[in-house]
Structures are given as C-alpha cells and as structure tokens.
Design a protein around this motif. Structure first.
Motif, PDB file in Angstrom:
ATOM      1  N   ALA A  66       0.950  -1.109   0.251  1.00 44.63           N
ATOM      2  CA  ALA A  66      -0.009  -0.103  -0.197  1.00 44.63           C
ATOM      3  C   ALA A  66       0.753   1.350  -0.027  1.00 44.63           C
ATOM      4  O   ALA A  66       1.332   1.696   0.999  1.00 44.63           O
ATOM      5  CB  ALA A  66      -0.858  -0.032   1.210  1.00 44.63           C
ATOM      6  N   TRP A  67       0.984   1.888  -1.111  1.00 42.95           N
ATOM      7  CA  TRP A  67       1.939   3.102  -1.400  1.00 42.95           C
ATOM      8  C   TRP A  67       1.344   4.311  -0.594  1.00 42.95           C
ATOM      9  O   TRP A  67       1.995   4.869   0.010  1.00 42.95           O
ATOM     10  CB  TRP A  67       2.266   3.225  -2.746  1.00 42.95           C
ATOM     11  N   GLU A  68       0.023   4.485  -0.444  1.00 45.32           N
ATOM     12  CA  GLU A  68      -0.437   5.605  -0.319  1.00 45.32           C
ATOM     13  C   GLU A  68      -1.876   5.308   0.257  1.00 45.32           C
ATOM     14  O   GLU A  68      -2.691   4.332  -0.288  1.00 45.32           O
ATOM     15  CB  GLU A  68      -0.380   6.932  -0.953  1.00 45.32           C
ATOM     16  N   SER A  95      -6.007   5.126   0.610  1.00 37.43           N
ATOM     17  CA  SER A  95      -7.077   5.228  -0.661  1.00 37.43           C
ATOM     18  C   SER A  95      -6.933   4.790  -1.829  1.00 37.43           C
ATOM     19  O   SER A  95      -7.558   5.105  -2.728  1.00 37.43           O
ATOM     20  CB  SER A  95      -7.722   6.558  -0.332  1.00 37.43           C
ATOM     21  N   LYS A  96      -5.672   4.128  -2.123  1.00 35.52           N
ATOM     22  CA  LYS A  96      -5.412   3.468  -3.428  1.00 35.52           C
ATOM     23  C   LYS A  96      -5.220   2.213  -3.439  1.00 35.52           C
ATOM     24  O   LYS A  96      -4.941   1.434  -2.269  1.00 35.52           O
ATOM     25  CB  LYS A  96      -4.101   4.253  -3.850  1.00 35.52           C
ATOM     26  N   PRO A  97      -5.428   1.341  -4.450  1.00 40.72           N
ATOM     27  CA  PRO A  97      -5.274   0.040  -4.563  1.00 40.72           C
ATOM     28  C   PRO A  97      -3.882  -0.416  -4.147  1.00 40.72           C
ATOM     29  O   PRO A  97      -2.877   0.255  -4.521  1.00 40.72           O
ATOM     30  CB  PRO A  97      -5.575  -0.569  -5.783  1.00 40.72           C
ATOM     31  N   SER A 118      -0.597  -2.504  -4.532  1.00 43.35           N
ATOM     32  CA  SER A 118       0.072  -2.805  -5.578  1.00 43.35           C
ATOM     33  C   SER A 118       1.155  -4.073  -5.563  1.00 43.35           C
ATOM     34  O   SER A 118       1.895  -4.217  -4.502  1.00 43.35           O
ATOM     35  CB  SER A 118       1.116  -1.740  -6.090  1.00 43.35           C
ATOM     36  N   ASN A 171      -8.791  -2.771   6.052  1.00 45.42           N
ATOM     37  CA  ASN A 171      -9.165  -1.882   4.935  1.00 45.42           C
ATOM     38  C   ASN A 171      -9.258  -0.480   5.811  1.00 45.42           C
ATOM     39  O   ASN A 171      -9.289   0.694   5.152  1.00 45.42           O
ATOM     40  CB  ASN A 171     -10.656  -2.310   4.708  1.00 45.42           C
ATOM     41  N   LEU A 200      -6.136   1.337   4.833  1.00 55.82           N
ATOM     42  CA  LEU A 200      -6.213   2.111   3.666  1.00 55.82           C
ATOM     43  C   LEU A 200      -6.919   3.358   3.716  1.00 55.82           C
ATOM     44  O   LEU A 200      -6.672   4.479   2.927  1.00 55.82           O
ATOM     45  CB  LEU A 200      -6.701   1.056   2.817  1.00 55.82           C
ATOM     46  N   HIS A 201      -8.079   3.469   4.430  1.00 55.89           N
ATOM     47  CA  HIS A 201      -8.831   4.608   4.312  1.00 55.89           C
ATOM     48  C   HIS A 201      -8.701   5.607   5.502  1.00 55.89           C
ATOM     49  O   HIS A 201      -9.530   6.327   5.735  1.00 55.89           O
ATOM     50  CB  HIS A 201     -10.404   4.117   4.354  1.00 55.89           C
ATOM     51  N   PRO A 204       4.585   4.001   2.889  1.00 60.04           N
ATOM     52  CA  PRO A 204       4.073   2.644   2.509  1.00 60.04           C
ATOM     53  C   PRO A 204       4.225   1.851   3.347  1.00 60.04           C
ATOM     54  O   PRO A 204       5.106   1.713   4.145  1.00 60.04           O
ATOM     55  CB  PRO A 204       4.886   2.464   1.224  1.00 60.04           C
TER      56      PRO A 204
END
Length: 335
Positions: free
Chosen positions: A15-17, A19-21, A23, A51, A54-55, A63
């Motif tokens: 997770a690089w940042e 709210s993004k999928p 990778s 999740n 992520l949000h 990351p």
C-alpha cells in the motif's frame, strides 16, 4: 540452498498511499535480527482493520505491507530466539507478549505495551526502529508487527505462536478473526449459561462471537445485520434467530429489548460503526447488561454517551484480540 542470513526477494502487496489499490511488487526482505523470526507465509486472511488503514480510519505510516491474520513456516531465526526453530508452523500475532510489562503481568489484561497499531515513535517498524522491508530502494513499513500480505515477513519472537505441524491453512483465522470474536464472548463478555446475547455485525468476527456465545451456553443468540444472505451461516454457527436491520420500522435497540424482556444480558459489537456501538449498549438490560465493543473507529469518532445509560448497572467494555493471550512469555525481554 539455504536462504538463512541472506536478503530474500519476493512478492508482496504494497500500500503506497492511502485510499489507493494495493500494488503487487517485488520487495526485499532482510534477515531477522536478534529476537526476530523470518517466515515464509502460507496463507493470510483479510480483515476489516486492513481496510480501515487504507481509508485512514486507523492511522499508520505509508508505504506499508498490510495483513495481520496469517499462517507461516519459520524460514530462519535471529540470535536469542528459543521458542521456535526453522521449519515450525506458526501464527504471527498482532498482540505481542513481552512478559515483563504491566499489561503482560496483569491477570486482567492481554495488551502488551509493545502493541503497534500505528502510534508511537517506532510505528510500523521493528523494535530497533528499522524495517526489514524495502522496495525500489524505499523503506516499507510493517503493520501491527505482522505484515502477512507478503510471501516472506519478519516478526518479533514475542509476536508468534507455534501451532501443530498438521494445522490446515485456515488456521490463519486464529491470528485475528476467530480469536477476536470467540474470545470477546468467552473472555471479555464472559457470557453465562442460559443468558441472552446479541451479536452486531455478521462477518467472520461476528460469526466467531456467535460460536463463543453458543459454547458458553447462551440460550438466546440474536444475530443482527443488514445482509440477510449471511443469516444461514449465522444460524449454523449458533444463532437462534436473526434480525435484518433493513426491515425494521423502529430503532434496533427497541426491537431487541422487546424480544428479550427488557434487553440482552450480553451485546457484542463487531461492525465498527459508532451508531452500532451505541445500539449495542442500548440493547442490553439496564440493570446488569454487558456491551463489548471491538470495531475500529476513526480517531475523530466519539460516542454521545449519557451517563444514565451506565448508572443503573450496565457495563461497557472494549476487547482486543478477544482478551486472549497466545504467545509464549519471554522473561528475558523487557519493555
């Protein structure tokens, strides 16, 4: 050829940042240092908490490699590791157990001061303040001391539990979902025989909480959710009935109270929404009901709690990992 002591290149979901999928990347995993264990991951569950990160409902450095519900095999160990050896099948634990701090030495707590949920000086890092993950020359943080969304991970030896060599890959659920829900009923709520219970949120944690209520001997177990397709599984796990929140014409807690002669003895909240947390509390019997909260809330969330809800005898409790300890204590470690 042995990989012990060497950097391992493998695949991981990064997770690089926010709210993004995620990778899929090739990362480098450094060898374990003292009191650390490197694992080859066999399986991983996906939890709502991942999740939440992520949000940014839960804050942690990016990351990052998420995941905290896994099963792996020990690839190599660092200096001083005595509780596992290469080849052992283990579950990495997001709740560590140093065996020395106030929490570890209290019979009323299962939370160690080394718990890493994204806060503190070394958030997202190993205890020496560094990371074992890198990708494209950049440091990648770990999550909750586990990071299971990768082919190889490194964890502390106080954050690991050895399991039977024949344990199926589904045992990864013990790493969070099952232990959290089941333990909340058995260890935190302390559900009693013949009691009434309501479980809010019918996912993996909620199903496990229902199983815990059943095994504790509850006579009435109400599954509460908005997805009726989950009701058959809830019933199979031990629910005696289910309530669809979408079908109600009055507040949920009023319906629950009418079904249970004034309120349930125990309410377990597994959804992570403030309104649901309040509903769980309001659904308990005013004189001695117990509500247990497990869902993750945003740092900005607050509960509009009136003291009168507790004044007559209700109890509101929180639960991390079902109030259970799984790791072996390391008396040589200090916090």
């Amino acid at each position: 050829m042995s990989t012990a002591g060497k950097v391992i290149k493998c695949k991981a979901a990064v997770a690089w940042e926010p709210s993004k999928p995620l990778s899929l990347e090739e990362i480098e995993v450094a060898p374990p240092k003292a009191h650390e264990v490197r694992l080859k991951m066999v399986s991983s569950g996906v939890c709502g908490t991942d999740n939440s990160v992520l949000h940014q409902k839960m804050i942690t450095p990016f990351p990052v490699i998420l995941g905290h519900e896994g099963l792996g095999v020990v690839e190599s160990v660092g200096e001083g590791v005595t509780n596992v050896k290469p080849g052992d099948k283990v579950i990495p634990l997001f709740v560590p157990e140093c065996g020395q701090c106030r929490g570890c030495n209290s019979p009323n707590s299962n939370v160690c001061v080394k718990l890493d949920f994204g806060s503190g000086e070394h958030a997202g890092l190993m205890y020496d303040g560094t990371s074992r993950f890198s990708c494209k020359g950049k440091l990648i943080h770990n999550f909750a001391g586990t990071s299971t969304f990768t082919e190889y991970t490194v964890v502390s030896d106080i954050s690991i539990a050895k399991v039977d060599a024949n344990a199926p890959v589904e045992a990864c659920l013990i790493g969070c979902g099952f232990g959290t829900g089941y333990g909340a009923a058995i260890n935190t709520a302390k559900v009693t025989k013949g009691s009434s219970c309501a479980v809010f949120g019918l996912g993996g944690v909620g199903f496990s909480a229902i199983a815990g209520c059943k095994d504790a001997g509850a006579s009435q177990i109400i599954g509460v959710g908005s997805h009726k397709e989950k009701f058959p599984k809830a019933m199979a796990m031990g629910a005696t009935e289910c309530v669809n929140t979408k079908d109600l014409e009055k507040p949920i807690h009023e319906v629950i109270c009418e079904m249970t002669n004034g309120g349930v003895d125990f309410a377990i909240e597994c959804a992570g929404h403030i309104p649901t947390m309040m509903t769980a509390l309001q659904s308990t019997y005013p004189c001695n009901g117990v509500a247990v909260l497990m869902g993750v809330a945003s740092p900005k969330d607050t509960m509009p709690l009136h003291p009168g809800l507790l004044l007559t005898g209700r109890t509101l409790k929180g639960s991390v990992y079902g109030g259970r300890r799984f790791a072996q204590k390391k008396k040589s470690m200090s916090c």
